[in-house]
Design an enzyme around this catalytic site. Sequence first.
Site, PDB file in Angstrom:
ATOM      1  N   THR A 185       0.846  -1.191   0.000  1.00 53.70           N
ATOM      2  CA  THR A 185       0.000   0.000   0.000  1.00 53.70           C
ATOM      3  C   THR A 185       0.878   1.236   0.000  1.00 53.70           C
ATOM      4  O   THR A 185       2.071   1.176   0.309  1.00 53.70           O
ATOM      5  CB  THR A 185      -0.920   0.013   1.228  1.00 53.70           C
ATOM      6  OG1 THR A 185      -0.110   0.061   2.412  1.00 53.70           O
ATOM      7  CG2 THR A 185      -1.796  -1.226   1.266  1.00 53.70           C
ATOM      8  N   GLU A 328      -5.722  -3.463  -2.126  1.00 54.54           N
ATOM      9  CA  GLU A 328      -6.276  -4.670  -1.514  1.00 54.54           C
ATOM     10  C   GLU A 328      -7.365  -5.336  -2.355  1.00 54.54           C
ATOM     11  O   GLU A 328      -7.752  -6.471  -2.085  1.00 54.54           O
ATOM     12  CB  GLU A 328      -6.851  -4.341  -0.135  1.00 54.54           C
ATOM     13  CG  GLU A 328      -5.817  -3.966   0.910  1.00 54.54           C
ATOM     14  CD  GLU A 328      -5.515  -2.478   0.964  1.00 54.54           C
ATOM     15  OE1 GLU A 328      -5.066  -1.993   2.016  1.00 54.54           O
ATOM     16  OE2 GLU A 328      -5.714  -1.781  -0.066  1.00 54.54           O
ATOM     17  N   LYS A 439     -16.603  16.743  10.078  1.00 54.34           N
ATOM     18  CA  LYS A 439     -17.779  16.752  10.935  1.00 54.34           C
ATOM     19  C   LYS A 439     -17.950  18.151  11.524  1.00 54.34           C
ATOM     20  O   LYS A 439     -17.205  18.569  12.402  1.00 54.34           O
ATOM     21  CB  LYS A 439     -17.687  15.715  12.047  1.00 54.34           C
ATOM     22  CG  LYS A 439     -19.034  15.442  12.712  1.00 54.34           C
ATOM     23  CD  LYS A 439     -19.044  14.143  13.496  1.00 54.34           C
ATOM     24  CE  LYS A 439     -20.471  13.765  13.892  1.00 54.34           C
ATOM     25  NZ  LYS A 439     -20.517  12.478  14.617  1.00 54.34           N
ATOM     26  N   TRP A 444     -22.056  15.692   8.785  1.00 54.62           N
ATOM     27  CA  TRP A 444     -20.937  15.291   7.943  1.00 54.62           C
ATOM     28  C   TRP A 444     -20.899  16.099   6.653  1.00 54.62           C
ATOM     29  O   TRP A 444     -21.923  16.344   6.016  1.00 54.62           O
ATOM     30  CB  TRP A 444     -21.022  13.809   7.595  1.00 54.62           C
ATOM     31  CG  TRP A 444     -20.830  12.876   8.745  1.00 54.62           C
ATOM     32  CD1 TRP A 444     -21.770  12.107   9.354  1.00 54.62           C
ATOM     33  CD2 TRP A 444     -19.609  12.632   9.447  1.00 54.62           C
ATOM     34  NE1 TRP A 444     -21.213  11.389  10.374  1.00 54.62           N
ATOM     35  CE2 TRP A 444     -19.887  11.686  10.465  1.00 54.62           C
ATOM     36  CE3 TRP A 444     -18.305  13.116   9.327  1.00 54.62           C
ATOM     37  CZ2 TRP A 444     -18.916  11.218  11.332  1.00 54.62           C
ATOM     38  CZ3 TRP A 444     -17.334  12.645  10.185  1.00 54.62           C
ATOM     39  CH2 TRP A 444     -17.638  11.706  11.184  1.00 54.62           C
TER      40      TRP A 444
END
Length: 548
Positions: A185, A328, A439, A444
Amino acid sequence: MLGLMQDRSLTLPHVFHRAEQLFGHKTVVTAAPSGETATTIAELCGRVRRLATVLDDLGITADGRVGTFCWNTARHLELYLAAPCTGRVLHTLNIRLFPDQLVYVANHAEDEVVFVDRSLLPLLWPHVDKLETVRTVVVIDDGADVPVPDDPRVRDYEELLAAARPRTGPFEVEDENTAAAMCYTSGTTGNPKGVVYSHRSAVLHSLATLFADGIALTERDVVLPIVPMFHANAWGLPYGVLMAGSSLVLPGPNMAPEAIVSMLERHEVTVTGGVPTIWMGIQPLLGEHDLSHLRTILCGGSAVPKALSKAYKEAIGVPMLQAWGMTETSPIATIATMHSHHDELTEDERDDARARQGFPAPLVDLRIVDPGTGELQPWDDVATGEVQAAGPWIARDYHRGEGGGAQFTEDGWLRTGDVASVDRYGSFRLVDRTKDLIKSGGEWIGSVELENEIMAHPKVAEAAVIAVPHERWVERPLACVVVKEGEDLTAEEIIEFLTPRVAKWWLPDAVEFIDEVPKTSVGKFSKKTLREKFGGYRVAGPSTHDGG
């Protein structure tokens, strides 16, 4: 009762033998500092058979890790085949990693050899003494004027191939679950983690590049992968091309927009793929080149701005085909193809549909889960949650089991860290990364959606939105904007442009103009870097959240 089908393992030798037997006449073109070179698949496969013997002669163990530090080239493709077809594990090292990350990754994977393009030697050689398991460095001469160290550990790629006898007979890997390749990654938080692809996952993912409601590779295609081969197997395009029998054009080290668009035109490329920043750079050049052969422009790595896809559609008649995934997920998880229910939409509504991340690829299962309660969310395009993935080319753990405890659910699903909603047809719409959500006052704000709206402004080249602390609302959005060359733009113009497009309390409390949005090693926006840069930022004056 059992089925009566033959039990044949899904392994990459099948991809090699298919290409060797059926598509030997097809071509692979590579751009290099010294100019373009062309080879046939038959010639390439002959070199792969010699390279297989080279790996034996170098003493690489039966399942040894074969590191590559290379551009997108035919030589890199040879390694893509020789390593897994002989039972070894291809480990593509990311050439844009910081030195300490590069050393960590090579040592963690226990690479035994590293094949490196000569032009990249200055990035690798200063750190070779720190590579604990690397015994040999093989230099691939790509025409760069770079001195090669006089060191017994250094070998020349072409000399090794010339001295090697070709491996005869079929390549065989008995167990389809044997490791075929490794990719780490990008390591935006902590050390990079090793994702280990099996032969089975690589073959099935390659088949997915041939699906009609996907990239739909065919023997007639000419494919130019701009996405690097050192990351996530170039989105599966190299193996997919070999399976389909497409012709291949590889850009080498020159990623300049002029070089890429020239290759697209000159080789009559039909399918290409890269991250949004690549296509942003090429956009101003579209009117200067004949790209009429292009049928698919695959775009992924980060959300594709609606304005960018629309600009390509208007300029050359081909909108972006957005795909979503991660290391992944091998990486293809969704593709935003147009379905029959889109036929009734207006053109602007179809542009909105293309801006979504799209539908799960066959064999990939996706669900959205409330990160707080763990409850499954409905597919109504209103409820949002973390995307979780399962399927035969989805990781179930990381190499050595390190760093993955929180990444996988008890029932074996991958927590992607992406937040999305899903409509009733199954089309996913990415809202944000869980770590990038803002937030504000308990509500959100999706930074990705806000960025896409900002980048719709005709004077904006790039935009990234991050959260900054606020005394009353806890967090508020800060817009970091790159203005197109030759244009003038003010913060007030940005807010005025956004006002009819987003809720009032989504409007950024401040706009900072920057020269460039920092990028990760795979070309994504590095919001971590921006958060560090604006770590002490405080918004002055009233917030747009007040009275929102």
